[in-house]
Design an enzyme around this catalytic site. Sequence first.
Site, PDB file in Angstrom:
ATOM      1  N   ASP A  32      60.040  -5.789  23.840  1.00  0.00           N
ATOM      2  CA  ASP A  32      59.252  -4.576  23.573  1.00  0.00           C
ATOM      3  C   ASP A  32      57.765  -4.914  23.415  1.00  0.00           C
ATOM      4  O   ASP A  32      57.406  -5.791  22.628  1.00  0.00           O
ATOM      5  CB  ASP A  32      59.810  -3.977  22.259  1.00  0.00           C
ATOM      6  CG  ASP A  32      59.177  -2.654  21.853  1.00  0.00           C
ATOM      7  OD1 ASP A  32      58.258  -2.194  22.539  1.00  0.00           O
ATOM      8  OD2 ASP A  32      59.637  -2.095  20.828  1.00  0.00           O
TER       9      ASP A  32
ATOM     10  N   ASP B  94      62.435  19.160  38.504  1.00  0.00           N
ATOM     11  CA  ASP B  94      61.768  20.442  38.289  1.00  0.00           C
ATOM     12  C   ASP B  94      62.850  21.502  38.298  1.00  0.00           C
ATOM     13  O   ASP B  94      63.415  21.810  39.349  1.00  0.00           O
ATOM     14  CB  ASP B  94      60.749  20.679  39.409  1.00  0.00           C
ATOM     15  CG  ASP B  94      59.986  21.998  39.222  1.00  0.00           C
ATOM     16  OD1 ASP B  94      60.220  22.689  38.214  1.00  0.00           O
ATOM     17  OD2 ASP B  94      59.176  22.334  40.095  1.00  0.00           O
TER      18      ASP B  94
ATOM     19  N   ASP C 254      63.866   8.052  26.262  1.00  0.00           N
ATOM     20  CA  ASP C 254      63.334   7.141  27.278  1.00  0.00           C
ATOM     21  C   ASP C 254      64.297   5.980  27.553  1.00  0.00           C
ATOM     22  O   ASP C 254      63.982   5.084  28.335  1.00  0.00           O
ATOM     23  CB  ASP C 254      61.924   6.633  26.907  1.00  0.00           C
ATOM     24  CG  ASP C 254      61.871   5.922  25.577  1.00  0.00           C
ATOM     25  OD1 ASP C 254      62.715   6.224  24.704  1.00  0.00           O
ATOM     26  OD2 ASP C 254      60.994   5.061  25.389  1.00  0.00           O
TER      27      ASP C 254
ATOM     28  N   VAL D  77      55.527   6.024  10.106  1.00  0.00           N
ATOM     29  CA  VAL D  77      55.376   4.639  10.562  1.00  0.00           C
ATOM     30  C   VAL D  77      55.997   4.549  11.944  1.00  0.00           C
ATOM     31  O   VAL D  77      56.881   5.321  12.300  1.00  0.00           O
ATOM     32  CB  VAL D  77      56.062   3.622   9.621  1.00  0.00           C
ATOM     33  CG1 VAL D  77      55.383   3.598   8.259  1.00  0.00           C
ATOM     34  CG2 VAL D  77      57.543   3.921   9.471  1.00  0.00           C
TER      35      VAL D  77
ATOM     36  N   HIS E 112      58.024   0.465  16.386  1.00  0.00           N
ATOM     37  CA  HIS E 112      57.823  -0.692  17.267  1.00  0.00           C
ATOM     38  C   HIS E 112      57.093  -1.822  16.562  1.00  0.00           C
ATOM     39  O   HIS E 112      56.193  -1.600  15.756  1.00  0.00           O
ATOM     40  CB  HIS E 112      57.044  -0.267  18.514  1.00  0.00           C
ATOM     41  CG  HIS E 112      57.778   0.717  19.359  1.00  0.00           C
ATOM     42  ND1 HIS E 112      58.699   0.351  20.318  1.00  0.00           N
ATOM     43  CD2 HIS E 112      57.749   2.069  19.370  1.00  0.00           C
ATOM     44  CE1 HIS E 112      59.189   1.440  20.895  1.00  0.00           C
ATOM     45  NE2 HIS E 112      58.633   2.495  20.340  1.00  0.00           N
TER      46      HIS E 112
ATOM     47  N   ALA F  38      63.852  14.702  15.796  1.00  0.00           N
ATOM     48  CA  ALA F  38      65.252  14.950  15.447  1.00  0.00           C
ATOM     49  C   ALA F  38      66.054  13.652  15.426  1.00  0.00           C
ATOM     50  O   ALA F  38      66.966  13.484  14.618  1.00  0.00           O
ATOM     51  CB  ALA F  38      65.864  15.935  16.439  1.00  0.00           C
ATOM     52  N   SER F  39      65.705  12.724  16.282  1.00  0.00           N
ATOM     53  CA  SER F  39      66.509  11.499  16.381  1.00  0.00           C
ATOM     54  C   SER F  39      66.218  10.512  15.263  1.00  0.00           C
ATOM     55  O   SER F  39      66.932   9.522  15.116  1.00  0.00           O
ATOM     56  CB  SER F  39      66.256  10.829  17.729  1.00  0.00           C
ATOM     57  OG  SER F  39      64.906  10.426  17.813  1.00  0.00           O
TER      58      SER F  39
END
Lengths: 573, 573
Positions: free
Chosen positions: A196, A444, A78, A366, A369, A233-234
């Site tokens: 954030d 798409d 994102d 956890v 943020h 994965a990150s």
Amino acid sequence: MATKKKNKLKVIPLGGMEEIGKNMTVFEYGENIIVVDCGLAFPEDEMLGIDLVIPDVTYLEKNAEKVRGIVLTHGHEDHIGALPYVLKRLPVPVYGTELTLALVENKLVEHDMAGKADLRIVKQGQTIQLGPFKVEFIRATHSIADAVSLAIDTPVGMVFHTGDFKIDQTPIEGEPMDLARIAELGKKGILLLMSDSTNVERPGYTMSERVVGDTFDSIFRGAKSRIIVATFASNIHRIQQVLNSAVKYGRKVALCGRSMINVVTTAIRLGYLSFPEDTLIDIDRIKRFKPEELVIITTGSQGEPMSALSRIASSSHKKVEINEGDLVIISASPIPGNEKMVYNVINELFKKGAEVIYDALTDIHVSGHARQEELKLMHRLTKPKFFVPAHGEYRHLKMHAKLAASLGMSEKNIFTMSNGKVLELTSRSAKIAGTVQSGSVLVDGLGVGDVGEIVLRDRKILSEDGLIIVVATIDSVGNQMADLEIISRGFVYVKESEELIEEVKNLAREALVKAVSRRGTNWASIRNAIKDELNTFLYKKTKRRPMIIPIIVEVQPQGMQRLESVRSPELPM
Amino acid sequence: MATKKKNKLKVIPLGGMEEIGKNMTVFEYGENIIVVDCGLAFPEDEMLGIDLVIPDVTYLEKNAEKVRGIVLTHGHEDHIGALPYVLKRLPVPVYGTELTLALVENKLVEHDMAGKADLRIVKQGQTIQLGPFKVEFIRATHSIADAVSLAIDTPVGMVFHTGDFKIDQTPIEGEPMDLARIAELGKKGILLLMSDSTNVERPGYTMSERVVGDTFDSIFRGAKSRIIVATFASNIHRIQQVLNSAVKYGRKVALCGRSMINVVTTAIRLGYLSFPEDTLIDIDRIKRFKPEELVIITTGSQGEPMSALSRIASSSHKKVEINEGDLVIISASPIPGNEKMVYNVINELFKKGAEVIYDALTDIHVSGHARQEELKLMHRLTKPKFFVPAHGEYRHLKMHAKLAASLGMSEKNIFTMSNGKVLELTSRSAKIAGTVQSGSVLVDGLGVGDVGEIVLRDRKILSEDGLIIVVATIDSVGNQMADLEIISRGFVYVKESEELIEEVKNLAREALVKAVSRRGTNWASIRNAIKDELNTFLYKKTKRRPMIIPIIVEVQPQGMQRLESVRSPELPM
């Protein structure tokens, strides 16, 4: 210098406001623009068939010559996911930390753009100059390694952009968030804080990533069976902790899922993961080890139907199958909207005989943020003159604004923004001044922006009640040249509804005859007549509204002859 | 009597196992069947366009002469919602408490079946005899009034079916759950326990409904604005508590939403709600009161797009609009799968200037289902010989089985069942003995069971990538009688993709010509040739797979003439 003084700083979010996803913020001063982040969003439920959503960057394309670069806070989708699309239209330098840019490069490879972007590594603690902007990369803690907050020094004052963060005092690797530097900047004076808002609904502190390690440790200690851990994965730190527990309890680790293998390989290459060399084994070798000697780390923690874990659960994975007694740990929370998919996978795993440990049962995840107390600390340290809550749905932004006000900030200095709104700042003032083009571009397949409201509306109708096609073949004066063809898909079983389809045919024929007799060969009006007639009939009969597609084919009086000529035997095949 | 001794009790769940929803269990002994509950389920995400799902009752239809009646535990949709469909095929007496049957009657009215069913009221504490079954209705506490557990005395022993329950020691109305009677039955000996598993993942106790009243009270006490409370219409106790706080703080109450009005009206008529007569006002009169004198109770706590609250939030409700400062309380948790819808509504309400209090922030909702300690108490009181965990997805059933084992029950006495499985019991033994037909019947509009896998698969394809129709008009020897028609829906904007559609047309024409020249007028094979050609081309070009529907119309050599004849002026219109 006179003109420079008159310039104002414009802050324009092109994504990330009133939504979780496609984060992108423009900072503009005179003839200079820098962009912070370039993320994608996942489609809303009503965006049928859409793969992903990226920000509308028309404003940047129109001001392409001003754009000095894109600065990234961290490597989550994102925040970087729209780059392959945006860089094609706006080939500017991209600045980020080492891991962040390595993840960008992985994405570019997938888009056949390997090596085609100008990626420039910046270390935590370094400052770069982009036109009039001095951008300092400040170490932040988040659910991915190598994240930064940005201190953007502008001619009107300092902007502090937190990026995504939590204040983890005991992070897995390296130093904690550089709060000292943030405090120092706060003391010097911060004009604008953008922070954030994701976890602003939650009181207290987000727990340290380290507590998950403790949970892993206690699970691994008692486990006698194979362990399968699904996570993002990150989340390199999470993976490090799985590796730590595996090493401690003498287990080998195999990786499963394309993105898991890609990201971990990248992280190892760059030195973000550390473990004894013989810990990792190829997934093809798992059969050579006893269950109690193995850990498999896999993608699929969100229950995505094509992910490795889903395929493992449904016995359609080529290399891993669930054995009775396997212990599966889902080290993630379902992202809103994914709950059902996640629970489906959990149910399947249980059915195959696995034990499953998931968020509802244990502290096995956890968030990355900051919660309320961390957010308050950020406000106290930065002491900004103006505040823009960022990275959240409307309710998050609103609540973050309230939280800032509860700390004593004047409400007129808090700006709850929408995408496309322009916040104009001088060293002493801030106001909303206009709007630029912004929005969502739907991707798409290979199509970017070619699916819009009409297409989505049609997909929705088709998805709910299917369609009925009526083909009428008529010559130019209205003679019917073939019997009506009725074709339906996604409406009812044709076999079980032959009678209904026959009724449809008769009704369509009557409507056609009547329309031709009344309106001659006005095809559009005939089509409408058929549509209306069938709509009414079918709704009454079935309470459904399939899409009705009447097609009128006008036959050429002499035929077109072309097929016949091809068919003549004298022509070569 | 000799044959009677040989008879075994069969317990056959037709719904509610490995799923939340469509609860229905068959108890069969010799020539006698009773059915407990007759619920619906809401469609899974992949069931596109489906309104609701009911159990397959083929087994009951085949044994219709044996069925002595349907016994209901309470009035929630997942326990009574399939009745209008099932009673049409199986017109048997229905037994339930007063409120439960009143809610059934409301449903029947909606299905034009008012007064057509044989509904027989049974009071909490009463026992009815149905063939060889003695069924005792035992007071239970749940998130709806007038709920019961069932003690079913059978020739082989006592079955205790908890229904949905929590152990609320301070329920809002009437007595607590009749634990004394349950303990008494347990002492006498219970052969089989079937127990609610919904909240088995959660440790501890579910809080009493009364705590929500305390929260309402503290919110109402401080509120100066209008209050809008969204909750489940069937949660009469919750509504009673809103009424209590409203009365206490001098507010009038208006009802909003069709089912809210229906259920509350029914509850008032039957005496399940008590409040001063002038408390309720018509929704049309809300403008006559000041905001601080008003409470509106509405449906829509799950964010359902057509519900009253959603329409209020999107300013499309005829009678209620959000004013700056309105206080909206969403007194419910999102059911898994509804999270996004609920959050969308919350965001909209915030945007309109409302304050919103919801589950993530405050204790504004409690569950109606027992947690682990309550479930353990139920096991301890009933002390069953055999146990079937009920009312849950697979993971719930599995965990409930484990919980029972942890209390010392032998694993061979615990049966984790699927729908359709037959549990055969004698007074001393229990075993799985075969399977009967069971499953999901999909209801779409007026169609019951006419939508199956093929239709759903087509809807899925259509929803993702739309469709392309190719109409070829050919005479009987293969002459093309009109140009190809290409129609697309839900695929791409036709305007922006004229070129693509032109390519499709050319390719289809080539495929047609080639196929006719090779295979003559074998229409099926020509259709497949066009389909294959376009599939390959479009996937390569767009990475999408629209449904391709080739239609070949064979033109009659002389036309059909019928339209012409109708059009002749000498014929009357």
